[in-house]
Design an enzyme around this catalytic site. Sequence first.
Site, PDB file in Angstrom:
ATOM      1  N   GLY A 179      10.413   4.046   6.329  1.00 42.12           N
ATOM      2  CA  GLY A 179       9.332   3.478   5.533  1.00 42.12           C
ATOM      3  C   GLY A 179       9.531   2.002   5.236  1.00 42.12           C
ATOM      4  CG  ASP A 201      10.466   3.253  -4.517  1.00 44.59           C
ATOM      5  OD1 ASP A 201       9.847   3.546  -5.559  1.00 44.59           O
ATOM      6  OD2 ASP A 201      10.019   2.479  -3.659  1.00 44.59           O
ATOM      7  CB  THR A 239       3.832   9.645  -4.408  1.00 45.94           C
ATOM      8  OG1 THR A 239       2.877   8.787  -5.035  1.00 45.94           O
ATOM      9  CG2 THR A 239       3.197  10.999  -4.142  1.00 45.94           C
ATOM     10  CB  ILE A 247      -0.942  -0.002   1.213  1.00 36.89           C
ATOM     11  CG1 ILE A 247      -1.830  -1.257   1.174  1.00 36.89           C
ATOM     12  CG2 ILE A 247      -1.799   1.262   1.228  1.00 36.89           C
ATOM     13  CD1 ILE A 247      -2.724  -1.412   2.387  1.00 36.89           C
ATOM     14  N   GLY A 248       0.935   1.918  -1.140  1.00 36.71           N
ATOM     15  CA  GLY A 248       1.784   3.082  -1.273  1.00 36.71           C
ATOM     16  C   GLY A 248       1.066   4.369  -0.926  1.00 36.71           C
ATOM     17  CG  ASP A 285       7.862   2.702   1.046  1.00 42.53           C
ATOM     18  OD1 ASP A 285       8.365   2.944   2.172  1.00 42.53           O
ATOM     19  OD2 ASP A 285       7.444   3.609   0.287  1.00 42.53           O
ATOM     20  CG  HIS A 329       2.369  -0.461  -5.800  1.00 41.55           C
ATOM     21  ND1 HIS A 329       2.834   0.035  -6.998  1.00 41.55           N
ATOM     22  CD2 HIS A 329       2.148   0.622  -5.002  1.00 41.55           C
ATOM     23  CE1 HIS A 329       2.891   1.354  -6.941  1.00 41.55           C
ATOM     24  NE2 HIS A 329       2.478   1.735  -5.736  1.00 41.55           N
TER      25      HIS A 329
END
Length: 257
Positions: free
Chosen positions: A100, A122, A125, A25-26, A102, A31
């Site tokens: 994070g 990466d 956003t 969950i970005g 991610d 994704h």
Amino acid sequence: METSKPGCGLALDNDKQKPWLGLMIGNSRLHWAYCSGNAPLQTWVTDYNPKSAQLPVLLGKVPLMLASVVPEQTEVWRVYQPKILTLKNLPLVNLYPSFGIDRALAGLGTGLTYGFPCLVVDGGTALTITGFDQDKKLVGGAILPGLGLQLATLGDRLAALPKLEMDQLTELPDRWALDTPSAIFSGVVYGVLGALQSYLQDWQKLFPGAAMVITGGDGKILHGFLKEHSPNLSVAWDDNLIFLGMAAIHHGDRPIC
């Protein structure tokens, strides 16, 4: 990318393949990955409220591994009883509490695929730059606004400027622009490329020969721009780093390759 519904037509009876789903969950999108063993077989992206046709047919039938940077979105998916990853699940050192998940997963996937030490960019956003040493210890990194966010912010916050979209950015723009849209593209793109070049060159000094990899939604276009802008920098592009990191956790931190 297959045109069939995600997760269709993939074998379930081979014990070596053991299918599972990954969900990252970005900041702006979901994704997804359909994985078999330690390999992502299909990946796709949806918004926060996906249509039923965008959901994997195996959702709720095979294990779901979830990581999230948006806590309220995490709650939406608890009904499927996912394994929710946190920093404590990752075999990385020196992570700070607000780091994070991610970034951590992408770093783990990069290191186990390309070798530690490694640097991962990466392009989402937010554009993040993250480095790990040979002992899987976080060296540090940076966070900047991503390409799309910069374009949107200029259009939203400044009345005299047009709001430009990423799909209009198909090639490296002219540096010296002669109209307003081109000037915006020039400033945003060369600003990001200049920052990336600086960080990548410094990383090469700290860890000569270490892997440098770009991922994320804007990763492919950034990689192409960087190759044209800084051809002497050896940087790979890999769209699956986060899911390779998830696979490492799923399989007990075993090497991916």
